[in-house]
Design a protein around this motif. Structure first.
Motif, mmCIF file in Angstrom:
data_model
loop_
_atom_site.group_PDB
_atom_site.id
_atom_site.type_symbol
_atom_site.label_atom_id
_atom_site.label_comp_id
_atom_site.label_asym_id
_atom_site.label_seq_id
_atom_site.Cartn_x
_atom_site.Cartn_y
_atom_site.Cartn_z
ATOM 1 N N MET A 40 15.398 -1.549 -29.720
ATOM 2 C CA MET A 40 13.864 -1.686 -29.782
ATOM 3 C C MET A 40 12.530 -0.492 -29.608
ATOM 4 S SD MET A 40 11.897 -4.867 -27.960
ATOM 5 C CE MET A 40 10.899 -4.446 -26.953
ATOM 6 N N LYS A 41 11.594 -0.570 -30.960
ATOM 7 C CA LYS A 41 10.467 -0.050 -30.664
ATOM 8 C C LYS A 41 9.871 -0.779 -30.536
ATOM 9 C CE LYS A 41 11.289 3.320 -34.589
ATOM 10 N NZ LYS A 41 11.024 4.051 -35.691
ATOM 11 N N TYR A 42 8.384 0.444 -29.399
ATOM 12 C CA TYR A 42 7.280 -0.456 -29.034
ATOM 13 C C TYR A 42 6.209 0.502 -28.956
ATOM 14 C CZ TYR A 42 8.953 0.941 -24.364
ATOM 15 O OH TYR A 42 9.563 2.532 -23.683
ATOM 16 N N ARG A 43 5.303 0.244 -28.335
ATOM 17 C CA ARG A 43 4.004 1.168 -28.059
ATOM 18 C C ARG A 43 3.891 1.123 -26.785
ATOM 19 N NH1 ARG A 43 3.004 4.064 -32.120
ATOM 20 N NH2 ARG A 43 0.920 5.027 -31.751
ATOM 21 N N PHE A 44 3.423 2.338 -26.335
ATOM 22 C CA PHE A 44 2.584 1.660 -24.785
ATOM 23 C C PHE A 44 1.963 2.855 -24.285
ATOM 24 C CE2 PHE A 44 2.721 2.688 -20.266
ATOM 25 C CZ PHE A 44 2.998 1.470 -19.943
ATOM 26 N N ALA A 45 1.020 2.816 -24.195
ATOM 27 C CA ALA A 45 -0.048 3.700 -24.004
ATOM 28 C C ALA A 45 -0.777 4.860 -25.198
ATOM 29 C CB ALA A 45 0.194 5.212 -22.952
ATOM 30 N N ALA A 46 0.141 4.234 -26.431
ATOM 31 C CA ALA A 46 -0.940 5.032 -27.121
ATOM 32 C C ALA A 46 0.616 5.545 -27.812
ATOM 33 C CB ALA A 46 -2.424 5.128 -27.210
ATOM 34 N N ASN A 47 1.909 5.218 -27.086
ATOM 35 C CA ASN A 47 3.398 6.474 -27.931
ATOM 36 C C ASN A 47 4.176 5.376 -28.069
ATOM 37 O OD1 ASN A 47 1.943 8.784 -26.637
ATOM 38 N ND2 ASN A 47 2.653 7.926 -24.885
ATOM 39 N N GLU A 48 4.120 6.192 -29.607
ATOM 40 C CA GLU A 48 5.598 5.098 -29.232
ATOM 41 C C GLU A 48 6.993 5.167 -28.468
ATOM 42 O OE1 GLU A 48 8.512 4.990 -33.675
ATOM 43 O OE2 GLU A 48 6.803 3.668 -33.964
ATOM 44 N N LYS A 49 8.065 4.319 -28.141
ATOM 45 C CA LYS A 49 9.161 4.615 -27.440
ATOM 46 C C LYS A 49 9.826 4.208 -28.504
ATOM 47 C CE LYS A 49 6.212 5.659 -23.886
ATOM 48 N NZ LYS A 49 6.887 5.928 -22.063
ATOM 49 N N LEU A 50 11.049 3.945 -27.616
ATOM 50 C CA LEU A 50 12.422 3.767 -28.592
ATOM 51 C C LEU A 50 13.025 2.807 -27.131
ATOM 52 C CD1 LEU A 50 14.441 2.929 -30.737
ATOM 53 C CD2 LEU A 50 15.359 5.641 -30.330
ATOM 54 N N LEU A 51 13.924 1.978 -27.081
ATOM 55 C CA LEU A 51 14.318 1.310 -25.680
ATOM 56 C C LEU A 51 15.752 1.284 -26.162
ATOM 57 C CD1 LEU A 51 13.969 0.486 -22.560
ATOM 58 C CD2 LEU A 51 13.582 -1.836 -23.697
#
Length: 155
Positions: A40-51
């Motif tokens: 799952m892709k998501y954004r946290f603290a203005a960064n795109e991350k992959l879970l």
């Protein structure tokens, strides 16, 4: 469009990676070797991350949906769902020394084993016993030895 279990089960391998999207976030990444990974892709603290949730069939479509919901709740609470809080148990010097003594007691002379434990309890545990094993420095050990030497004893 939401994925169905049938789509996930019969997703075939191709020459390149491809994704099967499930509405609302998670997708199934199908690799050229045939392995299937929930991500799952998501954004946290203005960064795109992959879970990454795990592999299919270890994690079913329904379980991936639950993991997605948990991740969304964490994001709603202002926490990064990709960071797992892992509390390492505190390894105190005394706990490790007692475990070592228990492990060695069968191979030691009973009198020597008793003396060794008494010396640890008298000299070492008061100075270092409750300290985290990873935080003890050579200076701490030297200070403990100096106290014993000052009493006129040797280690």
């Amino acid at each position: 469009m939401a994925l169905k279990d049938f789509d996930v089960r019969y997703a075939t391998k191709r020459a390149k990676d491809y994704k099967l999207a499930d509405g609302g976030g998670p997708h199934l990444l199908v690799r050229p070797n045939g392995s299937k990974h929930w991500r799952m892709k998501y954004r946290f603290a203005a960064n795109e991350k992959l879970l990454s949730f795990s592999h299919y069939p270890e994690v079913s479509l329904a379980a991936a949906g639950l993991s997605r919901a948990e991740a969304k709740i964490a994001l709603g609470q202002g926490r990064d769902p990709g960071v797992r809080a892992v509390a390492k148990p505190k390894m105190t010097f005394e706990a490790v020394a007692r475990a070592w003594h228990e492990n060695r007691i069968a191979s030691l002379n009973p009198g020597h084993a008793a003396r060794l434990l008494r010396r640890l309890e008298r000299d070492t545990f008061p100075a270092l016993g409750d300290r985290d094993l990873r935080a003890i420095t050579s200076a701490d050990v030297l200070a403990m030895i100096r106290v014993v030497e000052a009493r006129g004893r040797s280690m």
